[in-house]
Write a protein that holds these residues in place. Structure first.
Motif, PDB file in Angstrom:
ATOM      1  N   LEU A 199       0.832  -1.204   0.000  1.00  0.00           N
ATOM      2  CA  LEU A 199       0.000   0.000   0.000  1.00  0.00           C
ATOM      3  C   LEU A 199       0.864   1.250   0.000  1.00  0.00           C
ATOM      4  O   LEU A 199       0.576   2.224  -0.700  1.00  0.00           O
ATOM      5  N   LYS A 229     -10.373  -0.030  -7.140  1.00  0.00           N
ATOM      6  CA  LYS A 229      -9.671  -0.399  -5.908  1.00  0.00           C
ATOM      7  C   LYS A 229     -10.589  -0.258  -4.700  1.00  0.00           C
ATOM      8  O   LYS A 229     -10.559  -1.083  -3.775  1.00  0.00           O
ATOM      9  N   SER A 233     -11.644  -3.293  -2.152  1.00  0.00           N
ATOM     10  CA  SER A 233     -11.453  -3.212  -0.699  1.00  0.00           C
ATOM     11  C   SER A 233     -12.778  -3.369   0.041  1.00  0.00           C
ATOM     12  O   SER A 233     -12.828  -3.953   1.125  1.00  0.00           O
ATOM     13  N   CYS A 252      -8.909  -3.121   5.796  1.00  0.00           N
ATOM     14  CA  CYS A 252      -9.689  -2.815   4.596  1.00  0.00           C
ATOM     15  C   CYS A 252     -10.201  -1.379   4.625  1.00  0.00           C
ATOM     16  O   CYS A 252     -10.185  -0.682   3.601  1.00  0.00           O
ATOM     17  N   ARG A 255      -7.479   0.984   3.646  1.00  0.00           N
ATOM     18  CA  ARG A 255      -7.285   1.066   2.196  1.00  0.00           C
ATOM     19  C   ARG A 255      -8.426   1.837   1.537  1.00  0.00           C
ATOM     20  O   ARG A 255      -8.187   2.662   0.644  1.00  0.00           O
ATOM     21  N   TYR A 258      -7.928   5.582   1.865  1.00  0.00           N
ATOM     22  CA  TYR A 258      -6.949   6.152   0.933  1.00  0.00           C
ATOM     23  C   TYR A 258      -7.533   6.262  -0.472  1.00  0.00           C
ATOM     24  O   TYR A 258      -7.436   7.315  -1.109  1.00  0.00           O
ATOM     25  N   TYR A 259      -8.151   5.207  -0.968  1.00  0.00           N
ATOM     26  CA  TYR A 259      -8.671   5.231  -2.329  1.00  0.00           C
ATOM     27  C   TYR A 259      -9.765   6.274  -2.495  1.00  0.00           C
ATOM     28  O   TYR A 259      -9.844   6.943  -3.526  1.00  0.00           O
TER      29      TYR A 259
END
Length: 270
Positions: A199, A229, A233, A252, A255, A258-259
């Motif tokens: 990541l 993405k 996730s 999860c 992530r 961030y996405y």
């Protein structure tokens, strides 16, 4: 509870280095000003705002500060109207008395899923939320009780705000994931460090790709990748939550955070 050993810089620090600072929003309704009833009924095409993570270990729902002490201490077994003393009927959450049309005090034992008559699970039919949300606002909005007692006006403000917050929280995958973990007693720490090398590498690669994007077409391609993405996730979160692997579920969410933020920043450049 569910802490990751600090191996790298905090996620929030990395975000500030990777992408421009975004405006921080609480995932819970904390503004004392409630939109007018007409604005609720005219906003069918509006998408609820996205939310930053604010579930720090020692924090409480910001909404609880809005509720009165009497509402917070309401006995969940009490199912009688405060005004006409009629017993609650049916399975609908007792936010409103059908007998005398009085708005009831907030009962914090009723969670956001119950407000909309949903099973407590991550995968829900989001399309049906808006109609249920508007139905509640037609009964609970403060504009409807402006001539009622001060007590009932207070109940209306609290109930309406909570329904707004429930709608916004459950409408988006990230805020819904955070909320459902909280119901399990798991707080998501915004300052939790990123320890996944893949990541971390991906963060730097996306940063470079966004900075080097020559035109909007290139940015749109990156944006599509972020959406893919985010969905991946989200699906991983489902599996982790169902197996009650809360450590993986928190990873999860990290992530997904961030996405989603990356996607929002790309949209600003388009």
């Amino acid at each position: 509870m569910y802490k990751t050993k600090k191996l790298c810089a905090p996620l929030s620090t990395i975000f500030r280095g990777v992408l421009p600072t975004t405006r921080r929003l609480s995932p819970y309704f904390s503004n004392s000003r409630i939109p007018s009833l007409s604005s609720h009924l005219q906003s069918s095409s509006r998408v609820p705002p996205r939310y930053a993570l604010h579930f720090l270990p020692n924090s409480n729902f910001s909404f609880q500060n809005l509720c009165s002490q009497s509402a917070a201490k309401l006995d969940s077994s009490t199912k009688r109207c405060w005004n006409c003393v009629a017993d609650k009927t049916g399975t609908t959450p007792f936010l409103y008395c059908d007998s005398c049309r009085s708005i009831q005090p907030v009962d914090l034992s009723i969670d956001y899923f119950q407000i909309f008559g949903l099973e407590k699970k991550y995968e829900i039919e989001v399309d049906g939320l808006e109609g249920k949300y508007k139905d509640w606002q037609k009964k609970l909005h403060p504009d409807l009780v402006h001539s009622k007692s001060e007590k009932e006006r207070g109940y209306a403000a609290e109930q309406s705000a909570r329904v707004i917050d429930a709608y916004r929280t459950l409408s988006k995958p990230l805020s819904r994931a955070i909320y459902i973990l909280r119901l399990e007693g798991v707080d998501v720490d915004e300052e939790q460090t990123v320890s996944d090398p893949e990541l971390l590498t991906e963060i730097m690669e996306i940063r470079e790709a966004v900075e080097d994007a020559p035109d909007s077409q290139a940015l749109n391609q990156i944006q599509s990748k972020m959406e893919e993405k985010l969905e991946e996730s989200s699906n991983s979160f489902v599996n982790a939550y169902q197996s009650r692997n809360f450590d993986e579920a928190v990873a999860c969410i990290q992530r997904m955070t961030y996405y989603q933020r990356a996607s929002e920043e790309i949209l600003k450049k388009l």
